[in-house]
Write an enzyme that holds these catalytic residues in place. Structure first.
Site, PDB file in Angstrom:
ATOM      1  CE  LYS A  22      -1.647   1.481   4.251  1.00 22.52           C
ATOM      2  NZ  LYS A  22      -1.452   3.110   4.652  1.00 22.52           N
ATOM      3  CG  ASN A  23       2.016   2.903   3.278  1.00 24.48           C
ATOM      4  OD1 ASN A  23       1.068   2.822   3.239  1.00 24.48           O
ATOM      5  ND2 ASN A  23       2.397   2.352   4.653  1.00 24.48           N
ATOM      6  NE  ARG A  92       0.002  12.151   7.777  1.00 22.33           N
ATOM      7  CZ  ARG A  92       0.503  13.067   8.117  1.00 22.33           C
ATOM      8  NH1 ARG A  92      -0.300  14.040   8.458  1.00 22.33           N
ATOM      9  NH2 ARG A  92       1.620  13.298   7.802  1.00 22.33           N
ATOM     10  CB  CYS A 116      -5.038  10.510  11.754  1.00 25.54           C
ATOM     11  SG  CYS A 116      -3.644   9.739  12.703  1.00 25.54           S
ATOM     12  NE  ARG A 121       0.129   9.916  10.633  1.00 23.83           N
ATOM     13  CZ  ARG A 121      -0.382   9.003   9.711  1.00 23.83           C
ATOM     14  NH1 ARG A 121      -1.704   8.788   9.532  1.00 23.83           N
ATOM     15  NH2 ARG A 121       0.553   8.808   8.737  1.00 23.83           N
ATOM     16  CG  ASP A 304       3.061   1.361   9.618  1.00 21.35           C
ATOM     17  OD1 ASP A 304       2.588   2.404  10.425  1.00 21.35           O
ATOM     18  OD2 ASP A 304       3.203   1.629   8.436  1.00 21.35           O
ATOM     19  CB  ILE A 326       7.344   6.483  14.836  1.00 21.00           C
ATOM     20  CG1 ILE A 326       8.462   5.712  14.548  1.00 21.00           C
ATOM     21  CG2 ILE A 326       6.893   7.410  13.478  1.00 21.00           C
ATOM     22  CD1 ILE A 326       9.663   6.321  14.098  1.00 21.00           C
ATOM     23  NE  ARG A 396      -7.325   4.058   5.695  1.00 19.37           N
ATOM     24  CZ  ARG A 396      -6.905   5.315   6.272  1.00 19.37           C
ATOM     25  NH1 ARG A 396      -7.383   5.793   7.407  1.00 19.37           N
ATOM     26  NH2 ARG A 396      -6.044   5.991   5.517  1.00 19.37           N
TER      27      ARG A 396
HETATM   28  N1  EPU Z   1       5.943  14.569  10.895  1.00 18.48           N
HETATM   29  C1  EPU Z   1       5.837  15.723  11.319  1.00 18.48           C
HETATM   30  N2  EPU Z   1       5.622  16.764  10.301  1.00 18.48           N
HETATM   31  C2  EPU Z   1       5.509  16.481   9.053  1.00 18.48           C
HETATM   32  C3  EPU Z   1       5.653  14.926   8.739  1.00 18.48           C
HETATM   33  C4  EPU Z   1       5.781  14.022   9.610  1.00 18.48           C
HETATM   34  O1  EPU Z   1       5.867  16.313  12.508  1.00 18.48           O
HETATM   35  O2  EPU Z   1       5.240  17.109   8.199  1.00 18.48           O
HETATM   36  C5  EPU Z   1       6.228  13.443  11.944  1.00 18.48           C
HETATM   37  C6  EPU Z   1       5.103  12.612  12.217  1.00 18.48           C
HETATM   38  O3  EPU Z   1       4.119  12.739  13.115  1.00 18.48           O
HETATM   39  C7  EPU Z   1       5.713  11.159  12.843  1.00 18.48           C
HETATM   40  C8  EPU Z   1       7.023  11.364  11.803  1.00 18.48           C
HETATM   41  O4  EPU Z   1       7.265  12.572  11.462  1.00 18.48           O
HETATM   42  O5  EPU Z   1       6.130  11.372  14.093  1.00 18.48           O
HETATM   43  C9  EPU Z   1       7.264  10.350  10.771  1.00 18.48           C
HETATM   44  O6  EPU Z   1       5.957  10.524  10.156  1.00 18.48           O
HETATM   45  P1  EPU Z   1       6.089  10.182   8.442  1.00 18.48           P
HETATM   46  O7  EPU Z   1       5.974  11.511   7.711  1.00 18.48           O
HETATM   47  O8  EPU Z   1       7.235   9.475   8.239  1.00 18.48           O
HETATM   48  O9  EPU Z   1       4.707   9.331   8.140  1.00 18.48           O
HETATM   49  P2  EPU Z   1       3.950   9.409   7.154  1.00 18.48           P
HETATM   50  O10 EPU Z   1       4.836   9.620   5.853  1.00 18.48           O
HETATM   51  O11 EPU Z   1       2.768  10.141   7.117  1.00 18.48           O
HETATM   52  C10 EPU Z   1       3.813   6.817   6.315  1.00 18.48           C
HETATM   53  C11 EPU Z   1       3.139   5.756   6.339  1.00 18.48           C
HETATM   54  C12 EPU Z   1       2.618   5.371   7.747  1.00 18.48           C
HETATM   55  C13 EPU Z   1       3.662   5.019   8.580  1.00 18.48           C
HETATM   56  C14 EPU Z   1       4.594   6.226   8.651  1.00 18.48           C
HETATM   57  C15 EPU Z   1       5.871   6.015   9.585  1.00 18.48           C
HETATM   58  C16 EPU Z   1       2.363   6.164   3.955  1.00 18.48           C
HETATM   59  C17 EPU Z   1       1.005   6.306   2.987  1.00 18.48           C
HETATM   60  N3  EPU Z   1       2.019   5.828   5.291  1.00 18.48           N
HETATM   61  O12 EPU Z   1       3.386   7.751   7.065  1.00 18.48           O
HETATM   62  O13 EPU Z   1       1.745   4.303   7.552  1.00 18.48           O
HETATM   63  O14 EPU Z   1       3.230   4.751  10.080  1.00 18.48           O
HETATM   64  O15 EPU Z   1       5.094   6.453   7.218  1.00 18.48           O
HETATM   65  O16 EPU Z   1       6.519   4.782   9.134  1.00 18.48           O
HETATM   66  O17 EPU Z   1       3.552   5.725   3.536  1.00 18.48           O
HETATM   67  C18 EPU Z   1       0.105   2.542   7.805  1.00 18.48           C
HETATM   68  O18 EPU Z   1       0.349   2.128   7.003  1.00 18.48           O
HETATM   69  O19 EPU Z   1      -0.784   2.165   8.739  1.00 18.48           O
HETATM   70  C19 EPU Z   1       0.601   3.944   8.006  1.00 18.48           C
HETATM   71  C20 EPU Z   1       0.204   4.828   9.105  1.00 18.48           C
END
Ligand code: EPU
Length: 418
Positions: A22-23, A92, A116, A121, A304, A326, A396
Site C-alpha cells: 500500500k505505502n 492523509r 487522525c 500528524r 506499523d 514515531i 484500508r
Molecule cells: N511528521 C511531522 N511533520 C510532518 C510529517 C511528519 O512532524 O510534516 C512526524 C510524524 O508526526 C511522525 C514522524 O514525523 O512522528 C514520521 O512520520 P512520516 O512522515 O514518516 O509518516 P507518513 O509519511 O505520514 C508513512 C506511512 C505510515 C507510517 C509512517 C511511519 C504512508 C502512506 N504512510 O506515513 O503508514 O506509519 O510512514 O513509518 O506511507 C500505515 O500504513 O498504517 C501507516 C500509518
C-alpha cells in the site's frame, strides 16, 4: 458495516501470498501526475486507500481504470489542481499529490488532512520542503495553497526523517530547475521503490536508501510502467500470525530484507525464520518469549508493526516493554486487547505487557488499521469467539485478510454488522 469473526485455537499452516505494498503504491500513483501520458501500474493491492487515491487522481483530471491488480492511469488531461477536503480527510496520504501537482502545473490547492485516530500528524515538513524549493505557500479555508512558476533545486534538511515529506520532495524536485539535496531523508523501502519509478520516468535521482538523496531536476519526464514491491507490513503481520499460533507457514513473495528487524525480533522471541525460494518460512514456538521492542525509522522496527507485535507479546512468557517513538499515542489497540484478557499498562508511549497463559474471546472494536490487525491476531489464539467490528479500517490496508488467514486454517470469516 462488516465485522470479522474469529474462532480462536487453530494453529496456522500452509502458504499465503503477499500483496503489493500500500505505502509504495500510493506515492507511485501520485507520481503519475508529474507528466502527461499513460502509465500501467501492476501488483497494486485492491484496498480502500488505493481506491481513495484513484478518486484523488480523477478529481485532478486523470483517467483511472483498474483490472484486477493493475491500474492504468492516463494523466494527459490533468488540468485541475485541487485535492478536496472530502478525500484528503479520509486518507492523509493524499497530501503526496502536493509536490507533483505543484511541479507540473505551477500551483496546487490541497486540503490540510487534519487529525487522525492517534494524534495530530502534522504536514509541516511537506510545506517546508515545498518552500525550500521556492514555492509560495499560503493557508486558506483549511487548504494549502502553493504556487511557483518553476520550482528551483535546493538543499532540504528535515529535522526528523519523514517518509511522506521525503516522497513529496523527491517528486517535486524531479521537475525543479537544478540540483536538490535532501538531508535526513527517510530510508524506507517505499522510498527506494518511488526513486526507481521516478528514474524510469527520466528523473536523475541518487542516494535513495541512504540519509542523503540527490536529484538533478529534469525539464521533462515521460510515462513509465511499474510493478509495486511486496508489502513488508503485511509480510510482518503474517509472520506475527505464525508466531502467535505456534504455526508453520510459507509467506510467498515476501521480501525478507525489508523485514529484517521484525524477523530478528521474532527470532529473539523464539520464532524460526527461514528464507526459502520466493518467500519466507515462519515457525512459531510452543510458547513465545517476551521481548522488548522500540520503534524507529527504517531500518528500525516499524511503528506499523507495533500493534501486531504487542498482540504476540500478550501471551509471551515474561514481560515485554514496547515503546513507540514515531507515534507516541498509537495505542488504541490496548484497551481492546485488555478486553481479551491481556495484561498491559501504559505510561505515555511505553507499554508494559505481562504475558498471560491465555486470552479469551470477546467483542472488540477496531479504531485504526494496524490496531485491527492486532485484534485479529489476538483473536486467533483467544479461547472462543472474537468479533472485531468496524473492519473498514482493515480494508484500508490488508487485502482479504480473512480469506488469506482462512487459507492457512484459521476459523475466520466476515459478517455484515446490523
Ligand atoms: N511528521 C511531522 N511533520 C510532518 C510529517 C511528519 O512532524 O510534516 C512526524 C510524524 O508526526 C511522525 C514522524 O514525523 O512522528 C514520521 O512520520 P512520516 O512522515 O514518516 O509518516 P507518513 O509519511 O505520514 C508513512 C506511512 C505510515 C507510517 C509512517 C511511519 C504512508 C502512506 N504512510 O506515513 O503508514 O506509519 O510512514 O513509518 O506511507 C500505515 O500504513 O498504517 C501507516 C500509518
Amino acid at each position: 458495516m462488516d465485522k470479522i469473526v474469529v474462532q480462536g485455537g487453530e494453529r496456522l499452516t500452509g502458504e499465503v501470498r503477499i500483496s503489493g505494498a500500500k505505502n509504495a503504491a500510493l506515492p507511485i500513483m501520485a507520481a503519475t501526475l508529474l507528466t502527461p501520458g499513460k502509465f500501467v501500474l501492476s501488483n497494486v493491492p485492491r484496498l480502500r486507500d488505493v481506491v481513495t487515491m484513484e478518486h484523488v487522481l480523477r478529481v485532478l483530471g486523470a483517467q483511472v481504470e483498474h483490472h484486477d491488480h493493475s491500474i492504468t492511469v492516463d494523466t494527459t488531461n490533468c488540468r485541475y489542481h485541487e485535492a478536496p477536503y472530502e478525500l484528503v480527510k479520509t486518507m492523509r496520504a493524499s497530501v503526496c499529490v502536493l509536490g507533483p501537482v505543484l511541479a507540473r502545473q505551477g500551483r496546487a490547492r490541497v486540503s490540510l488532512p487534519g487529525g487522525c485516530a492517534w494524534g495530530p500528524r502534522p504536514v509541516d515538513f511537506h510545506i517546508k520542503a515545498m518552500r525550500d524549493l521556492g514555492a509560495d505557500i499560503e493557508f486558506e479555508h483549511g487548504y494549502i495553497v502553493a504556487e511557483a512558476r518553476r520550482l528551483r533545486g535546493a538543499t532540504i534538511n528535515f529535522e526528523t526523517s519523514s517518509v511522506g515529506a521525503t516522497e513529496n520532495a523527491m517528486m517535486a524536485a524531479s521537475l525543479a530547475d537544478g540540483k536538490t539535496v535532501i538531508q535526513n531523508a527517510a530510508r524506507e523501502p517505499e522510498i527506494g521503490a518511488l526513486a526507481d519509478f521516478l528514474r524510469s520516468m527520466g528523473s536523475n535521482i541518487t542516494g535513495d536508501g541512504t540519509g542523503t538523496i540527490t536529484i538533478e531536476g529534469a525539464d521533462e519526464l515521460h510515462p513509465a510502467d511499474v510493478r509495486v514491491i511486496p508489502d513488508r507490513i503485511e509480510t510482518g503481520t503474517f509472520m506475527a500470525a505464525a508466531a502467535i499460533t505456534g504455526g508453520d507457514i510459507l509467506i510467498m513473495g515476501g521480501e525478507l530484507d525489508h523485514c529484517a528487524t521484525v524477523a530478528s525480533k521474532l527470532k529473539e522471541a523464539g520464532v524460526e525464520i527461514i528464507p526459502v525460494e520466493d518467500g519466507i518460512r515462519v515457525r512459531g514456538p510452543e510458547r513465545i518469549k517476551s521481548i522488548n521492542v522500540t520503534t524507529a525509522p527504517y531500518p528500525g522496527f516499524p511503528t506499523d508493526m507495533q500493534a501486531q507485535i504487542m498482540a504476540v507479546m500478550t501471551i509471551g512468557q515474561g514481560s515485554a516493554v514496547i515503546t513507540d517513538t514515531i507515534y507516541t499515542d498509537r495505542f488504541s489497540h490496548v484497551p481492546e486487547l485488555r478486553r481479551l484478557g491481556a495484561d498491559i499498562t501504559i505510561d505515555r508511549n511505553v507499554a508494559v505487557i505481562s504475558g498471560v497463559d491465555h486470552l479469551s474471546g470477546a467483542m472488540v472494536m477496531a479504531t485504526d488499521l494496524r490496531a485491527s490487525a492486532a485484534l485479529i491476531l489476538a483473536g486467533l489464539v483467544a479461547e472462543g469467539t472474537t468479533e472485531v467490528s468496524r473492519v473498514y479500517h482493515i480494508d484500508r490496508g490488508y487485502e482479504a485478510i480473512e480469506k488469506k488467514l482462512s487459507g492457512l486454517g484459521a476459523k475466520i470469516w466476515r459478517e455484515s454488522e446490523n
